[in-house]
Each structure stands twice: as structure tokens, then as C-alpha cells.
Enzyme design. Structure first.
Site, PDB file in Angstrom:
ATOM      1  CG  ASP A 103      -2.261 -12.045   7.641  1.00 60.10           C
ATOM      2  OD1 ASP A 103      -2.634 -11.483   8.682  1.00 60.10           O
ATOM      3  OD2 ASP A 103      -2.647 -11.716   6.510  1.00 60.10           O
ATOM      4  CG  ASP A 116       5.664  -4.792  -3.718  1.00 64.97           C
ATOM      5  OD1 ASP A 116       4.678  -4.408  -4.369  1.00 64.97           O
ATOM      6  OD2 ASP A 116       6.317  -5.810  -4.019  1.00 64.97           O
TER       7      ASP A 116
END
Length: 843
Positions: free
Chosen positions: A185, A541
Site C-alpha cells: 500500500d 477490524d
């Protein structure tokens, strides 16, 4: 099923206790993930509720303490109201007394409320054992995609990423049914080159692991087993050797290690060149910057079966692999496109890009999520996780494995100091809270070491709710999934469980994958809301797991032996506090978002709702805790005059309630460590670091989220620095002090509030000692009683902050721990000086 079948469930308990927890019979849970078939097949997963004297007593003491809370607050509020109404002083004094007591009672109510939220979800824990041996036939295993994410080669060493990739490729899973995806990323060419080096070395490493049944399958950990800092490496002994050629192991190991060291030197050389001013940015940002670079999808290893046998590496035959399968799983490098001015959504955006790209390349029904520093420590872990997902023995639709959205493994770490000064292992959360939630609707998703069902990430309701008017996703809904025809076709395949197809080596599929990782693909779609990982928080998450539970999905928790995955943790105090700050801020972001647990529907289990409420509001505790911890500064600054604060002596009723609450708290702690298997010292270390976090990082998180809610200021995301695997074992490392990083003092503003709390409480203790004036403490008059309670509270706070004090002293903490006394003297003199200054100006 006996616990010896396949991989066993374990919670670090004594052997006798483990056997008791996997017993079959009347104790078997009605929520077992699989059921016996009519033909008598063994279940893949055996779930049993913990039903022992300890857990029953644990529940009893919890409810007794809740009852004491109710009685205490009834008396406390009534008594406070009577005292305030009977105050004969002026109205101003009565207002001060009312404000003081109101704040005190509000804080005590909040602490009690948070304790109840924390304890109730733990009251119905279960344990699970899986039968991996039942999946020995590889045709029974489904396809699996493994996602590895990395964002910054400076904070996430490329060597760690390479080792993680190698451990995945060498896992005990059919090569033709697994594809590993690496998300870069940060757009760093250095990361790309490190993954390429890993792909080259995998040609030798993976067959070597298969030939000799190597464990663990991270080369860095395996080759450094037994050396300084390698506390978890397992050295192969002849008695436990599972391979086919023991006499060749030493020779093969030496040759493979030589090749690994050469690979490691090449990666280190690339990193050194990047840091060299002469090299410019060629190996860092060849394609732009971290927030502005082109997208790419590159297949580094084709699907299994396309290459020749791999017994020869670079022209020389290193080891004999004539009888070893040399096929490798596919490996794909992904770099999503980023452009300035566009929201990238951090890790959640990277995961969603991987989800789309993998859909048109391999489209596996299950996805394993690993951070770049978490390697596969147990090669059977992937097979074990699949046991929770596939139906066996005719389980009822919606009540068996088909209702499980994800399987969460606990996080275990290498390189943490033996004392675990900053509670990195977090055993209370994983081995108590997550284990307890497994008996409800399932554990909370914690970001790594988790296997997902792909269709659950597409926003589909579980089978049980689809028959009751739930959502049946339209695979052709372009407003939800986007405009890519290949991707929409892959969604159709996934939703209808059609025969699996792989297009990893298909140029058209690769081109489609490149289009799917463009920064504009998600425009005007449901990505990040109803599809994929959830946006809008730095803790994507927890939010993603919550959305799945809200839809009615279940999750499962499994602690394998040996540990399924292991990673690295920030053992430096500054890095650890930054990590806690990110978690706390993300939790509050969820509370103030559309994913607030109070707005969830009726599909969420009541105690599951309680657990998520606790997870999203716990940082608010810092506000009341700081008020309590800084309260001793009031009498100090005021010169310890009785008029400054309420010096009412404690009544016998108050002392009785206080004693009852403390005794039941101690009983709950002891019983919790007994049924969970956590050593008492680890429980205490967790309590100590909770105090450190609550007085520093939690307070900063509340301030950050308040600014976001009030002024729209986004929370800055600071990536946690990760160490290289077993950094203390490499060449030139300080083997005499493998935990040198622990003693590095890196000042951060997060330490300021906690330092103030420590100084104030130490100073309060010193002032109380100085102000006794020779009086005997055992002369129990009203003044002595109040002073004794204050000193006891001060001591309690200081003992909790002891690890923080050691962190402030750095390396000197090993030899100069008496400096704490000097800190107290200095703090006392400083507060007294402040008092004199204020007194002078008031006169």
C-alpha cells in the site's frame, strides 16, 4: 472425539484441565458447529462448554458483586443527599459539597458500569477441538486466498514481509488450492523487490519444508531457533522428526540456510541503497509517493502445475528433491492506485482492493488475513481453520458451519521481554474475553490471524436469516459492487457456490484486476459500508466484525497448539502507547458512527451487544480516572487544610462496603485466572498497563474524537513500528541485551498525563508522611482515618504505574530503581513550591 485427533485446542492449561474441557457427552454444547451424520461420521469441530466448579463459582461471585454494587450505590446516594441537605454552612459551601459528591458518585457508577460490561460476556466460555485428520483427503479442502498487507518498508521491514510470504507458501495446504496476495500500500519498489526475492527462494524453501516437515516455516525463525531472542523457535529432534530422510536433514539445512542468508543479504543491501543519498528514491517511490502512485497487479508465481520440477536452483543441485512435490502456490503482488485528494481509507481500502482483485483471479470462498509481520507458526493452521467453515455430517442450514463468517486465532508474539512490561501479549483479552464471546455469537475480529467467508464480506445475510426475509444479495447490483463485469460474474459464482475456477495466469483476468484496484472504482458504490471492510474508523477490524455479527453471522475462536500464527509487538513504551491510542480512538469512532451498537437490530445476542458496547466506550473511563488520580493535588496545593476538601471520616458502613467490593474483586480475578489458565502475574501486568493506558492514551483518544465530532478534524493514523523477525539474532545484534529496544526512551506527549498522575500521587504520599508530625497512625481518629485511606489510594495508583516509571527511566531502570523515591521528593517539593507561590499572590 478425543483431543488427540488432529490439531488440539489449548489455552495453556495443565494437562488434566485440557482433558476435562474436550470431554463429550452431556456437556457438549447445543451450538456445536457440526453434528454427527446419520452414518456416524465424526464432526470436524467439537465444541464443549466449560462447566467446572471454578466457572460456576466465578459466575456466582460476579453476580454477588453486582448485588453489592446495587446496595452500595443505594446507600451512597441516600447518605450523600442527607449530608448535603444537613450542611449548615453557606450556600457556596453546600454547592461545593454537592458538586464534589456528585462527581465522586458519577465516577464510581461509571467504573461499576464498565466492570459489569467487561465481566458479563465472559460467563459462558466454550472450548473447541478440530479433527484435521478428517481432511487428509486434499479433494475435501476448498480453495483459500491469503491476504498480506504492508504499507511502509521503514516501519515494516521487507525482510519480515518476505518471511511471512515464505511461511504461507510452505504451509500444509494443497499448492493448487491456495493463492497468496501481497498488498504494497506504500507503493515501495523495495517491498516489491523483497517479495520477488521471496518468490525465488520459495523454489527451494517450500520443497525443503515438505521433505523434512519443518516447523515453523518462517526461515528466520526456523534457522535461529535456540539463539538469543528466539524464545519460540522449535529445534527438530530425531525423536520428533516427521520427515523421510533424517540423515539428510543436517546437510540440507546447512545448504538451504546458506541460500537464505544470501537472500537476506540482498534484501538488506536493497534497504541500505534506499537509505543512501546517492541512490535517490529509485528503490523507494519509483511509481510515485506513498499517497500518489499507479496501480499494479503482477503474478510472481503462476498456478501450481505450470512449472517444471524444482529440484535445481540457479544451475546447481543443492538438495535432493526427486521424491518431493515441487509445485508452489500462486503468489500475486498488488499495488492499488492512490491519488492525492482522494480518500484511501488506510488498511480497509487496501483490503477491499485485494478482495476485488482476488475475486477475478482465484475467487476462493475463504480468505485468510495476515499482517506482514505475522508468520505461519503451525503449518496445519490453515486446515484447522477450514474445519469451522465447511459442512460435515448434514448440519442444519444456518445452525452449523455455514453460519460462521470468520474464525479468529489469538495473537501471539515473539521478541517480547519475559516480564512483558507493557502487556503486549494481552492474554486477558484473548484467553478470557474472546474465549467467553465464543460461547455467545463469537469473538471480535482483531485485524490479523482471521479466516473469512468471502460471501460474508459481500454483505450477504447468513443462511438462517435469508429464509426469514433477510438480504439475498443481487450479484448484478452495480450500485453496490461497481461496474466491472468480470467482478460481478465472480460475485455470482461465489454467491451460488458454483464450481471454483482460477484465472491467476489469465492475462484478461489480470487486466481486470488492475482496473479493480484503481482509486476511482469505489465511487458511488457500497464499498466500505455494506460491502467489504468498513471505512470511517482506524479500527476497521472491530467495525467489520460488528457488521457481520449485526447481520446474524457467527464467528469462532480457536487457540491452536502450537500457536497458529506469531508476530512482532512494539515493546518500546512510546510505540506501545501509540498503538493503544489508535485502538482507543478507533473504538470511539465506531461509537459515534452508524455502526453504534445501540442501534443494532435484534439479531445481535444481548451479551454480544454488551461486549461491543464495552469495546466502543471504554476510553471514556479516562475522564473519571484522571479526576480520581489527580484529586490528591487539591489538598497539596491548598496546604492540606481541612476546609479545602471534604475531610469527612469514613463511616463503618462505607468501610464494610469497600472491603466487600475489594474482596469480591480479588475473588473474581483469582477465579478468572483459574478457568482461563492465565498466570496471575500476567493478569496483574494487564491491570498495570490498563492504568498506564487509561491515564494517557485513552485521554488523548477522547480528545481526538471530540475534535472530529465537533470540528470534523480527521484522526491522524500513525503506523506502529515493527521489528525485523528476531532482530536480536542477526549479525552485529546485541546478543547480551536482546531487549535493548525496551529501554530506549522516546518521549511522546502521551506520557505527560501519566507522568503527572505518578508525580501527584507520590507527592501526596510524601506530604502525608511529612504532615503526620510524629503522630501515630494507629491512633484512629477522624484525621488519621482519612489520611490512611488517601495514602492507600496513592499507593495503589503508584503500584499500578510502576512499569511506566521504569519506562521513563529507560536503561537506568535496571540499576537505579530507587530513583522513584527521588521522584517523590522532587514532586513533593514542586507542589509545595507551587502552593507557596499561590499563597504569596493571594496575600
Amino acid at each position: 472425539m478425543p483431543p488427540s485427533a488432529g490439531l488440539q485446542a489449548t489455552e495453556s492449561l495443565p494437562a488434566a484441565k485440557k482433558d476435562a474441557f474436550v470431554a463429550t457427552g452431556d456437556e457438549a454444547s447445543p451450538e456445536a458447529e457440526t453434528k454427527l451424520a446419520a452414518g456416524g461420521e465424526r464432526p470436524l469441530v467439537l465444541t464443549t462448554r466449560i462447566s467446572t466448579t471454578t466457572i460456576r463459582l466465578y459466575r456466582f461471585v460476579i453476580f454477588v458483586r453486582i448485588g453489592i454494587f446495587v446496595l452500595f450505590f443505594m446507600w451512597r446516594i441516600t447518605y450523600a443527599a442527607r449530608l448535603i441537605s444537613s450542611t449548615t454552612d453557606g450556600g457556596n459551601m453546600r454547592k461545593k459539597a454537592a458538586a464534589f459528591r456528585t462527581l465522586s458518585i458519577a465516577g464510581e457508577l461509571w467504573f461499576a458500569f464498565m466492570w459489569v460490561l467487561d465481566q458479563l460476556p465472559k460467563t459462558m466460555p466454550v472450548r473447541r477441538a478440530v479433527d484435521v485428520a478428517a481432511l487428509a483427503d486434499e479433494s475435501l479442502l476448498p480453495k483459500m486466498d491469503v491476504f498480506v498487507t504492508t504499507a511502509d518498508p521503514d516501519k515494516e521491514p521487507p525482510l519480515a514481509t518476505a518471511n511471512t510470504v515464505l511461511s504461507i507458501l510452505a504451509a500444509d495446504y494443497p499448492a493448487g488450492k491456495m493463492t497468496c496476495y501481497v498488498s504494497d500500500d506504500g507503493g515501495a519498489e523495495l517491498t516489491h523487490e523483497a517479495v520477488v526475492e521471496a518468490a525465488r527462494f520459495a523454489v527451494l524453501w517450500v520443497p525443503f519444508c515438505r521433505k523434512h516437515s519443518v516447523e515453523p516455516r518462517s526461515p528466520e525463525v526456523y534457522f535461529n531457533a535456540g539463539e538469543a531472542g528466539a524464545t519460540k523457535g522449535r529445534v527438530v529432534a530425531r525423536g520428533s522428526y516427521k520427515g523421510r530422510a533424517w540423515p539428510e536433514l543436517v546437510r540440507d539445512r546447512r545448504r538451504v540456510r546458506r541460500e537464505y542468508e544470501e537472500m537476506r543479504i540482498r534484501i538488506d543491501a536493497l534497504q541500505a541503497r534506499r537509505r543512501s543519498p546517492a541512490s535517490g528514491t529509485r528503490l523507494w517511490r519509483r511509481h510515485g509517493t506513498g499517497d500518489d502512485h499507479a496501480g499494479a497487479v503482477q503474478v510472481l508465481i503462476d498456478s501450481a502445475g505450470r512449472g517444471a520440477q524444482l529440484g535445481v536452483v540457479e544451475g546447481s543441485k543443492l538438495i535432493d528433491l526427486t521424491s518431493v512435490d515441487g509445485h508452489l502456490p500462486a503468489l500475486v503482488y498488488v499495488r492499488r492506485e492512490k491519488r492525492r485528494g482522494r480518500a484511501h481509507h488506510r488498511k480497509a481500502g487496501a483490503m477491499n482492493a485485494l478482495l476485488r482483485a482476488s475475486a477475478v483471479l482465484s475467487n476462493a470462498p475463504f480468505i485468510l488475513n495476515l499482517d506482514c509481520d505475522h508468520y505461519v507458526n503451525n503449518s496445519e493452521a490453515l486446515r484447522a481453520s477450514v474445519c469451522f467453515m465447511i459442512e460435515r455430517g448434514g448440519a442444519a442450514a444456518g445452525h452449523g458451519a455455514g453460519a460462521v463468517a470468520f474464525v479468529q486465532f489469538p495473537q501471539r508474539f515473539d521478541g517480547v521481554d519475559p516480564a512483558d512490561r507493557y502487556a503486549n501479549h494481552n492474554r486477558v483479552f484473548f484467553d478470557c474475553t474472546e474465549l467467553g464471546l465464543d460461547g455467545l455469537q463469537g469473538p471480535i475480529y482483531v485485524g490479523t490471524g482471521c479466516l473469512f467467508r468471502r460471501v460474508a464480506l459481500y454483505g450477504v445475510d447468513p443462511p438462517r436469516w435469508r429464509t426469514l426475509g433477510g438480504v439475498a444479495v443481487d450479484a448484478a447490483d452495480r450500485t453496490k459492487f461497481g461496474d466491472s463485469a468480470p467482478f460481478l460474474a465472480s460475485v455470482q459464482v461465489a454467491l451460488h457456490s458454483e464450481p471454483e475456477q482460477s484465472h491467476v495466469d489469465d492475462e484478461d483476468a489480470i487486466a481486470a484486476a488492475r482496473a479493480l484496484v484503481s482509486c476511482s472504482y469505489e465511487d458511488r458504490t457500497a464499498w466500505g459500508e455494506d460491502v467489504g471492510w468498513v471505512y470511517g474508523t482506524v479500527t476497521e477490524d472491530v467495525a467489520t466484525g460488528f457488521v457481520m455479527h449485526r447481520r446474524g453471522w457467527r464467528s469462532a475462536y480457536f487457540a491452536a497448539a502450537p500457536d497458529a500464527f506469531r508476530g512482532t509487538a512494539p515493546i518500546n513504551l512510546a510505540d506501545r502507547l501509540q498503538q493503544v491510542l489508535r485502538w482507543a480512538a478507533g473504538s470511539l469512532e465506531i461509537f459515534f458512527s452508524r455502526n453504534n451498537v445501540l442501534l443494532a437490530g435484534g439479531r445481535l445476542h444481548p451479551l454480544q451487544r454488551v461486549a461491543y458496547l464495552n469495546t466502543t466506550v471504554y476510553p471514556f473511563t479516562s475522564l473519571f480516572l484522571m479526576a480520581y488520580c489527580l484529586l490528591p493535588a487539591v489538598p497539596l496545593i491548598a496546604g492540606c487544610t481541612p476546609d479545602a476538601v471534604e475531610d469527612m471520616p469514613p463511616t463503618a458502613t462505607y468501610v464494610a462496603f469497600l472491603a466487600a467490593l475489594m474482596l469480591t474483586l480479588a475473588a473474581v480475578a483469582v477465579l478468572e485466572t483459574r478457568w482461563s489458565g492465565i498466570p496471575l502475574w500476567e493478569w496483574w501486568r494487564n491491570e498495570q498497563f490498563w492504568m498506564v493506558s487509561a491515564t494517557g492514551a485513552y485521554l488523548a483518544a477522547v480528545a481526538q474524537v471530540a475534535l472530529k465530532v465537533a470540528a470534523g478534524k480527521e484522526i491522524s493514523f500513525k503506523l506502529t513500528t515493527k521489528s525485523s523477525p528476531l532482530a536480536g539474532t542477526g549479525a552485529g545484534a546485541g546478543k547480551d541485551d536482546p531487549y535493548a529496544e525496551l529501554y530506549a526512551v522516546r518521549w511522546t506527549v502521551l506520557m505527560v498525563p501519566t507522568s503527572a498522575v505518578l508525580a501527584v500521587n507520590v507527592a501526596s504520599m510524601a506530604a502525608a508522611w511529612a504532615d503526620t508530625g510524629g503522630r501515630r497512625w494507629w491512633d484512629w481518629d477522624s484525621t488519621a482515618a482519612v489520611a490512611a485511606l488517601r495514602v492507600a489510594f496513592n499507593a495503589w495508583v503508584v503500584v499500578h504505574l510502576y512499569p511506566f516509571a521504569l519506562g521513563l527511566m529507560g536503561r537506568r531502570s535496571k540499576a537505579l530503581r530507587p530513583i522513584l523515591f527521588l521522584l517523590g521528593v522532587v514532586a513533593y517539593l514542586a507542589v509545595r513550591f507551587l502552593y507557596l507561590v499561590l499563597q504569596f499572590h493571594s496575600d
